[in-house]
Design an enzyme around this catalytic site. Structure first.
Site, PDB file in Angstrom:
ATOM      1  N   SER A 251       0.820  -1.204   0.000  1.00 38.99           N
ATOM      2  CA  SER A 251       0.000   0.000   0.000  1.00 38.99           C
ATOM      3  C   SER A 251       0.850   1.249   0.000  1.00 38.99           C
ATOM      4  CB  SER A 251      -0.899   0.015   1.220  1.00 38.99           C
ATOM      5  OG  SER A 251      -0.093   0.148   2.386  1.00 38.99           O
ATOM      6  N   LYS A 252       0.201   2.325  -0.345  1.00 41.91           N
ATOM      7  CA  LYS A 252       0.873   3.601  -0.508  1.00 41.91           C
ATOM      8  C   LYS A 252       1.505   4.116   0.784  1.00 41.91           C
ATOM      9  CE  LYS A 252       0.268   7.505  -3.507  1.00 41.91           C
ATOM     10  NZ  LYS A 252      -0.534   8.038  -4.577  1.00 41.91           N
ATOM     11  N   ARG A 253       0.884   3.758   1.889  1.00 43.40           N
ATOM     12  CA  ARG A 253       1.373   4.262   3.170  1.00 43.40           C
ATOM     13  C   ARG A 253       2.823   3.900   3.436  1.00 43.40           C
ATOM     14  NH1 ARG A 253      -2.785   5.794   6.672  1.00 43.40           N
ATOM     15  NH2 ARG A 253      -1.203   5.914   8.295  1.00 43.40           N
ATOM     16  N   GLY A 255       5.333   3.301   1.282  1.00 39.51           N
ATOM     17  CA  GLY A 255       6.317   3.503   0.225  1.00 39.51           C
ATOM     18  C   GLY A 255       5.636   3.727  -1.109  1.00 39.51           C
TER      19      GLY A 255
END
Length: 473
Positions: A251-253, A255
């Site tokens: 997920s974006k959180r 990296g």
RNA sequence: GUCCCCUUCGUUCAGUGGUCAGGACUCAGGAUUUUCAUUCCUGCAACAGGGGUUCGAAUCCCCUAGGGGAUACCA
């Protein structure tokens, strides 16, 4: 029958690296089998549509060298390849289902569904549609449809189990009781994924569905749809997910997850493909550097790993460095220059510096920082370096070097070794004691790229100036 | 909660009844190099746990644990 695979993303945002890997596997398999690879845009959710993402997606695929045989901008008789332009096809299909009793209109309001779910959860029951509208007669259903909004649901079997074979997972069984009466057509008249996907895959003659593992639990719905339509189902392969370092879904959180993020950060497209291809599959050889052609040749759909894979930046970095080092000089210089400030790009000697950095880079983003030793003002020599400068032998090296310079019109990397050889002979100093003083005098530091490149970049005048500055009278 | 999937070095991938459990990345050490980087060599490091089956299990079966996914008028 010849193989047809597809990549079917929905335009709801950036291109996820996991998504790209799915595309890549579909591509590799199709190319290897001498089949067709198609691109289909699944834009049936108008609420989630994000403008510009289709263009973005096309650009990413193109940058990474994945070409499709049919799709947006490459229409053929199986198109169109945007689901939003195929609504009539879905309506016709779902009407058939309705007439044959495989599907039914559901008039339940969102509110009732919400309450139903709440009470089911409260009773610790799996939330599912209770089938209130399931037994409505066609007549009644048609009548109410005149003035009441509705969705169309699939009539899923109530008993037994759905058993199927997956190319990655093997045999899988799911009880029908676990499967909800899936909505096929939303009240806005748009199909859901399940309907559109099955219909399109059939009419586009897809033979192999290769997609993410998150779809595995919906396979029974899809299989039932094929059955109701009287169609043969394609073969399926559900890919393991890409994971964060903590093993949750990537997920974006934690990296960067978008292909364009990596492109922006100076990763080489070939390296990205190579790396992603090896997440979840491996030819099992010592070598891990594969060109696209080699990947196509080596790919084996039966050897795809079942477990999720943690996206490991360290290895990507290493691999990217391999690609940079092996890149031919012309391309390397061209790409490297795009990472320079515009004023540096005009620097006529910059190529010399860039060449010297080729083995020192993992990504192109490191260029400005690593270029500092060429372009920056040399730092004050620290104590250790200062000691080197103060050696008597260092002074000898300096004067001999300067004398060499007198005889030269310009300072070239190609000549540097020969120059040093002569300095060595004249001064009688060799090895570290020969090179280090010059390095420190020229760069202020004890480490750095090959001195010849640095010297050429500086040019004769500047090199002479820096050395003279350290010459003691 | 329920269902489904998964579980080999820190990471990734080999290994499908008999292997010193192998490769790659990382890390450590060494060699080469004027230094750094590159390159090369060496090393550290794993079969989640417990039961079976078998002469013999990482490999087959069961259970447990852990992780993940799915449970939408999103895909």
């Amino acid at each position: 029958m010849s193989v047809v695979t597809r990549f079917a993303p929905s335009p709801t945002g950036f291109v996820h690296v996991g998504s790209h890997r799915t595309a890549l596997y579909n591509y590799l398999f199709a190319r290897q089998q001498g089949g067709k690879f198609i691109l289909r845009i699944e834009d049936t959710d108008r609420k989630r549509y994000v403008k510009g993402t289709v263009e973005n997606l096309l650009f990413s695929l193109q940058r990474l060298g994945i070409s499709y045989d049919a799709g947006p901008g490459k229409e053929d008789d199986k198109g169109p390849y945007f689901q939003s332009r195929r609504i009539d096809i879905y309506r016709k299909a779902v009407e058939q289902l309705l007439q044959q009793g495989h599907a039914y209109r559901c008039f339940c309001t969102a509110q009732r569904l919400e309450e139903l779910r709440k009470s089911q959860t409260a009773q610790k029951l799996p939330p599912a549609y209770d089938g209130l509208c399931r037994e409505l007669t066609l007549e009644e259903s048609e009548q109410r449809a005149q003035n009441t909004p509705f969705v169309i649901r699939l009539k899923v079997p109530k008993e037994g189990t759905c058993a199927f074979h997956d190319l990655v997972r093997g045999n899988v069984q799911i009880a029908w009781s676990q499967i909800d009466d899936q909505v096929l057509m939303k009240s806005d008249g748009f199909p859901t994924y399940h309907l559109a996907n099955v219909v399109d895959d059939h009419f586009m003659e897809v033979t192999h569905i290769i997609r993410g593992e998150e779809w595995l639990p919906s396979v029974p719905k899809h299989l039932h749809l094929y059955h109701c339509f009287g169609w043969d189902a394609p073969k399926m392969a559900h890919l393991p997910l890409l994971l964060n370092p903590d093993r949750s879904k990537l997920s974006k959180r934690q990296g960067d997850v978008a292909i364009e993020d990596y492109l922006k950060k100076g990763y080489v497209p070939e390296a990205l493909n190579n790396f992603l291809a090896l997440m979840g599959w491996n030819p099992g050889e010592k070598n891990e550097i594969y060109s696209m052609e080699e990947l196509i040749a080596a790919f084996d759909i039966n050897k795809i790993v079942k477990a999720g894979a943690v996206f490991d930046l360290q290895k990507l970095n290493w691999m990217n460095g391999q690609y940079i080092r092996n890149m031919d000089t012309a391309r390397y210089l061209k790409e490297a220059k795009t990472w320079l400030h515009p004023e540096r790009q005009r620097d006529s000697r910059i190529e010399t510096a860039l060449l010297a950095l080729k083995t020192a880079l993992n990504t192109f983003t490191e260029i400005p920082e690593k270029l500092g030793i060429f372009t920056g003002t040399p730092p004050e020599a620290n104590e250790e370096a200062q000691n080197i400068l103060n050696e008597a032998s260092a002074q000898q090296v300096f004067s001999e070097f300067l004398r060499e310079m007198d005889a030269m019109t310009e300072l070239r990397e190609a000549d540097f070794k020969a120059i040093m050889k002569r300095v060595q002979e004249r001064s009688g100093v060799k090895g570290k004691e020969l090179w280090m003083p010059l390095r420190v005098a020229l760069t202020g530091a004890m480490h750095g790229p090959e001195l010849g490149y640095i010297a050429e970049y500086l040019g004769k005048a500047e090199a002479v100036r820096r050395i003279t500055a350290h010459l003691k009278k």
